[in-house]
Design an enzyme around this catalytic site. Sequence first.
Site, PDB file in Angstrom:
ATOM      1  N   TYR A   1     -58.998 -17.658 -26.816  1.00  0.00           N
ATOM      2  CA  TYR A   1     -59.308 -17.159 -25.467  1.00  0.00           C
ATOM      3  C   TYR A   1     -60.797 -16.834 -25.360  1.00  0.00           C
ATOM      4  CZ  TYR A   1     -59.878 -13.888 -21.658  1.00  0.00           C
ATOM      5  OH  TYR A   1     -60.346 -13.248 -20.547  1.00  0.00           O
TER       6      TYR A   1
ATOM      7  N   SER B   1     -65.644 -12.663 -20.514  1.00  0.00           N
ATOM      8  CA  SER B   1     -64.873 -11.555 -21.076  1.00  0.00           C
ATOM      9  C   SER B   1     -65.603 -10.922 -22.252  1.00  0.00           C
ATOM     10  CB  SER B   1     -63.527 -12.100 -21.567  1.00  0.00           C
ATOM     11  OG  SER B   1     -62.865 -11.134 -22.349  1.00  0.00           O
TER      12      SER B   1
ATOM     13  N   LYS C   1     -64.075 -18.712 -23.240  1.00  0.00           N
ATOM     14  CA  LYS C   1     -64.990 -18.013 -22.318  1.00  0.00           C
ATOM     15  C   LYS C   1     -66.446 -18.246 -22.738  1.00  0.00           C
ATOM     16  CE  LYS C   1     -62.102 -16.389 -19.361  1.00  0.00           C
ATOM     17  NZ  LYS C   1     -62.139 -16.872 -17.979  1.00  0.00           N
TER      18      LYS C   1
HETATM   19  N1  UFG Z   1     -52.493  -0.760 -27.057  1.00  0.00           N
HETATM   20  C1  UFG Z   1     -51.567   0.100 -27.581  1.00  0.00           C
HETATM   21  N2  UFG Z   1     -50.260  -0.036 -27.196  1.00  0.00           N
HETATM   22  C2  UFG Z   1     -49.862  -1.000 -26.322  1.00  0.00           C
HETATM   23  C3  UFG Z   1     -50.827  -1.876 -25.799  1.00  0.00           C
HETATM   24  C4  UFG Z   1     -52.141  -1.729 -26.177  1.00  0.00           C
HETATM   25  O1  UFG Z   1     -51.879   0.973 -28.398  1.00  0.00           O
HETATM   26  O2  UFG Z   1     -48.660  -1.074 -26.025  1.00  0.00           O
HETATM   27  C5  UFG Z   1     -53.903  -0.582 -27.429  1.00  0.00           C
HETATM   28  C6  UFG Z   1     -54.526  -1.793 -28.079  1.00  0.00           C
HETATM   29  O3  UFG Z   1     -54.251  -1.842 -29.456  1.00  0.00           O
HETATM   30  C7  UFG Z   1     -55.992  -1.587 -27.738  1.00  0.00           C
HETATM   31  C8  UFG Z   1     -55.958  -0.889 -26.365  1.00  0.00           C
HETATM   32  O4  UFG Z   1     -54.642  -0.363 -26.253  1.00  0.00           O
HETATM   33  O5  UFG Z   1     -56.563  -0.717 -28.661  1.00  0.00           O
HETATM   34  C9  UFG Z   1     -56.205  -1.828 -25.215  1.00  0.00           C
HETATM   35  O6  UFG Z   1     -55.348  -2.945 -25.358  1.00  0.00           O
HETATM   36  P1  UFG Z   1     -55.188  -4.078 -24.241  1.00  0.00           P
HETATM   37  O7  UFG Z   1     -54.203  -5.057 -24.785  1.00  0.00           O
HETATM   38  O8  UFG Z   1     -54.920  -3.467 -22.925  1.00  0.00           O
HETATM   39  O9  UFG Z   1     -56.642  -4.696 -24.136  1.00  0.00           O
HETATM   40  P2  UFG Z   1     -57.579  -5.359 -25.246  1.00  0.00           P
HETATM   41  O10 UFG Z   1     -58.710  -4.407 -25.457  1.00  0.00           O
HETATM   42  O11 UFG Z   1     -56.842  -5.771 -26.439  1.00  0.00           O
HETATM   43  O12 UFG Z   1     -58.008  -6.691 -24.505  1.00  0.00           O
HETATM   44  C10 UFG Z   1     -58.727  -6.683 -23.307  1.00  0.00           C
HETATM   45  C11 UFG Z   1     -58.269  -7.825 -22.409  1.00  0.00           C
HETATM   46  C12 UFG Z   1     -58.535  -9.142 -23.066  1.00  0.00           C
HETATM   47  C13 UFG Z   1     -59.956  -9.220 -23.502  1.00  0.00           C
HETATM   48  C14 UFG Z   1     -60.346  -8.032 -24.315  1.00  0.00           C
HETATM   49  C15 UFG Z   1     -61.817  -8.056 -24.582  1.00  0.00           C
HETATM   50  O13 UFG Z   1     -56.885  -7.719 -22.143  1.00  0.00           O
HETATM   51  O14 UFG Z   1     -58.282 -10.185 -22.145  1.00  0.00           O
HETATM   52  O15 UFG Z   1     -60.058  -6.830 -23.623  1.00  0.00           O
HETATM   53  O16 UFG Z   1     -62.094  -7.304 -25.653  1.00  0.00           O
HETATM   54  F1  UFG Z   1     -60.106 -10.335 -24.269  1.00  0.00           F
END
Ligand code: UFG
Length: 324
Positions: A146, A122, A150
């Site tokens: 997490y 990841s 990985k």
């Molecule tokens: N976000 C919002 N509102 C929401 C949900 C998410 O603004 O309701 C934003 C988050 O703050 C972030 C972006 O959307 O800026 C993406 O968020 P996600 O939760 O979809 O994904 P992440 O980038 O946080 O995490 C993903 C994977 C993880 C992995 C990570 C690696 O879900 O498993 O990328 O960087 F670890």
Amino acid sequence: MTTLVIGGAGYIGSHVVRLLSDRGERVIVVDDLSTGLRARVEGSDLVELVELDVTRPDAAEKLAFQLRASGADAVIHFAAHKQVGQSVAKPELYWHDNIGGLANVLAACANAEVRDVVFSSSAAVYGVPDVDLVTEDLTPAPINPYGATKYVGEWMLADAERAHGMRTVALRYFNVAGAGHPELADTAVMNLVPIVLDALDRGEQPRVFGDDYDTPDGTCIRDYVHAEDLAEAHVAALDYLRGEDRPHRVFNVGTGTGSSVLEVLDAIARATGTEITPEIAPRRPGDPARLVCSTDRIEETLGWRATHDLDEIVTSAVQARRLA
Ligand code: UFG
């Protein structure tokens, strides 16, 4: 050729199972169906499902039996927990299942003399990198359990290579979304695209976690990659392992293009024909402002590049949800 796909009934695993069976390869899916769905892997004579939890004490023995009985020559290992917040609250679950499960998988491969292993890593291994484009040479610095599991998994692959002559590839996924086939869609509501679609279905407005980042529109930037493209990357990795030269074992999988949260919301508004007026919420702890990968290594070495853009990703997710 026969591939054993652990976690093959999951969202991403099932996309890979479909691609392999579509090109005429036999697939043994190993899945405990805790989050995987039987329906995702039914319907092909080339695909067999074995219900097995790879974290159990007797799993290495059972897996080795499956590998020998099926004559599999390669393993793709997806099965793992993947919720950052949960990993902070319950790190022991991640140590036990993510690391312990991989230990069983590698022990089984060594025992059954299966050399080729593709592992789901990841972008979480990178932590909060302060660079425009993340290359694989950047030293990983995970900031949650997490991501740490990985990264440990990648070390374990390297150890297994040295000890047992294995040939492994770890694919560092960036932000995966979309569906190659509606029935393979992501049914969990854990990431931005499914969370927003779920909110809209309930007549609610989505939340944006922070609009004061140092980015052009103030919201976080991520590299969104279509599940179908990601699945193709696994097939390319398998072909690479089955070939002769193999200079790298770690690859980023993304598009090299960043999209902000507001750009994702715009794409969802276009795909659904809905007007979206998001609520601006506080920043979510641990979010890097920008996480976009360099795709040079995977393009040059595996000859893989993503072919779907953000609109196609979002449209496929919307269509899958309508048909669900
Ligand atoms: N976000 C919002 N509102 C929401 C949900 C998410 O603004 O309701 C934003 C988050 O703050 C972030 C972006 O959307 O800026 C993406 O968020 P996600 O939760 O979809 O994904 P992440 O980038 O946080 O995490 C993903 C994977 C993880 C992995 C990570 C690696 O879900 O498993 O990328 O960087 F670890």
